[in-house]
Structures are given as C-alpha cells and as structure tokens.
Design a protein around this motif. Structure first.
Motif, short mmCIF file in Angstrom:
data_model
loop_
_atom_site.label_atom_id
_atom_site.label_comp_id
_atom_site.label_asym_id
_atom_site.label_seq_id
_atom_site.Cartn_x
_atom_site.Cartn_y
_atom_site.Cartn_z
N LEU A 175 44.67 25.37 64.28
CA LEU A 175 45.10 24.50 65.38
C LEU A 175 45.56 23.12 64.90
O LEU A 175 46.42 22.50 65.52
CB LEU A 175 43.97 24.35 66.41
N MET A 176 44.98 22.68 63.78
CA MET A 176 45.33 21.37 63.22
C MET A 176 46.38 21.48 62.11
O MET A 176 46.76 20.48 61.52
CB MET A 176 44.07 20.69 62.68
N SER A 177 46.83 22.70 61.82
CA SER A 177 47.80 22.96 60.75
C SER A 177 47.30 22.44 59.40
O SER A 177 48.02 21.78 58.65
CB SER A 177 49.16 22.35 61.09
N ASP A 178 46.04 22.76 59.12
CA ASP A 178 45.44 22.32 57.86
C ASP A 178 44.43 23.37 57.41
O ASP A 178 44.14 24.32 58.14
CB ASP A 178 44.76 20.97 58.03
N ASN A 199 38.84 17.62 55.01
CA ASN A 199 37.83 16.73 55.60
C ASN A 199 38.03 16.56 57.10
O ASN A 199 37.05 16.57 57.86
CB ASN A 199 37.85 15.37 54.92
N SER A 200 39.26 16.42 57.54
CA SER A 200 39.52 16.21 58.97
C SER A 200 39.15 17.45 59.79
O SER A 200 38.70 17.33 60.93
CB SER A 200 40.98 15.85 59.20
N VAL A 201 39.32 18.63 59.21
CA VAL A 201 39.03 19.87 59.94
C VAL A 201 37.53 20.08 60.07
O VAL A 201 37.01 20.26 61.17
CB VAL A 201 39.70 21.08 59.25
N TRP A 202 36.81 20.08 58.95
CA TRP A 202 35.37 20.31 59.07
C TRP A 202 34.67 19.14 59.72
O TRP A 202 33.63 19.30 60.36
CB TRP A 202 34.73 20.75 57.77
N GLY A 203 35.27 17.95 59.64
CA GLY A 203 34.72 16.80 60.36
C GLY A 203 34.81 16.99 61.86
O GLY A 203 33.85 16.72 62.59
N ALA A 204 35.94 17.48 62.33
CA ALA A 204 36.10 17.75 63.77
C ALA A 204 35.12 18.83 64.22
O ALA A 204 34.54 18.75 65.31
CB ALA A 204 37.54 18.18 64.06
N TYR A 205 34.92 19.83 63.38
CA TYR A 205 33.97 20.91 63.67
C TYR A 205 32.55 20.34 63.82
O TYR A 205 31.83 20.68 64.76
CB TYR A 205 34.04 21.94 62.55
N LEU A 206 32.18 19.46 62.90
CA LEU A 206 30.85 18.85 62.98
C LEU A 206 30.72 17.94 64.22
O LEU A 206 29.67 17.94 64.87
CB LEU A 206 30.54 18.06 61.71
N ARG A 207 31.75 17.19 64.52
CA ARG A 207 31.69 16.32 65.72
C ARG A 207 31.43 17.15 66.97
O ARG A 207 30.64 16.76 67.82
CB ARG A 207 32.99 15.54 65.87
#
Length: 128
Positions: free
Chosen positions: A43-46, A51-59
């Motif tokens: 969904l984030m094209s990454d 870091n931004s992907v797993w960070g969003a998952y943790l948030r």
C-alpha cells in the motif's frame, strides 16, 4: 541476557530481523507479521522492512517511537543493546539498530545471534 529466538518457519536467520523482532514483541506468528507488513509495504509502495512501513505497522498496534538520545541524556555514544536491556528490566521494546532490529522484553533481548554489543538508535514501546 540474550535469548535465542527464531520464529522463521524455514529457519532462516538473515534478512528478516524486523519480522522476527515484531513477531516476538507483538506475540504474533512470523507469518502474520510478514503478511501484515507486506500488505502495508504494498500500500505504501515500499518493502515490508522499510522503517516507514514497519513503523506504521507498530503505530497501528499502539507503539510509539523514542530516540535513545532524547531518553538517555547521560548515556555514552556506545550505549549498547545489553545496557539498554539492563536499564529496562520491565516492558517490551523494539530496538532499531543500524541495519538490524531486535526486541527486548523484561531485560532480555531476543535474536538469532547475540546482538548485545550493537548500538540502538531508537526504540518503540507500547503506549496505553
């Protein structure tokens, strides 16, 4: 203290440290965490381990990021995973290192290898 931990279903020990660490911290299977971060990455094209992907998952799972320097003004530049674990005898933390991710739970770090001498940059903790 280091605790050997590898939930990878194929027993692999390289390239999936983020998935392994999140699996331990969230008490979810490797498959569940991989699928969740892979979908986020899509969904984030990454990549799932960005870091931004797993960070969003943790948030989304109630975690908040903290910089080590902001939380530990007196810590030397060589503040290690082992020292962080010693200083945090209670709670669950996900530590981001340079090119690696490890989970600390109640003063022990869980990894496929003893990463206790590595230097954390920031960490995640669940906020209520």
């Amino acid at each position: 203290m280091w605790k050997q931990y590898n939930p990878n279903p194929a027993g692999r020990i390289v390239g999936d440290c983020t998935i392994r660490a999140l699996s331990k911290a969230l008490d979810k299977s490797w498959d569940d965490v991989y699928a969740g971060t892979a979908l986020d990455g899509f969904l984030m094209s990454d990549m799932p381990t960005a870091n931004s992907v797993w960070g969003a998952y943790l948030r989304r799972n109630g975690y908040r990021r903290h910089l080590i320097d902001d939380e530990c003004q007196k810590c030397p530049d060589t503040y290690t995973v082992a020292e962080f674990a010693r200083d945090h005898p209670q709670g669950t933390y996900i530590l981001a290192l340079s090119g690696h991710v490890v989970t600390v739970i109640d003063g022990d770090w869980y990894d496929t290898w003893d990463s206790g001498n590595e230097i954390p940059i920031y960490y995640w903790i669940r906020e209520n």
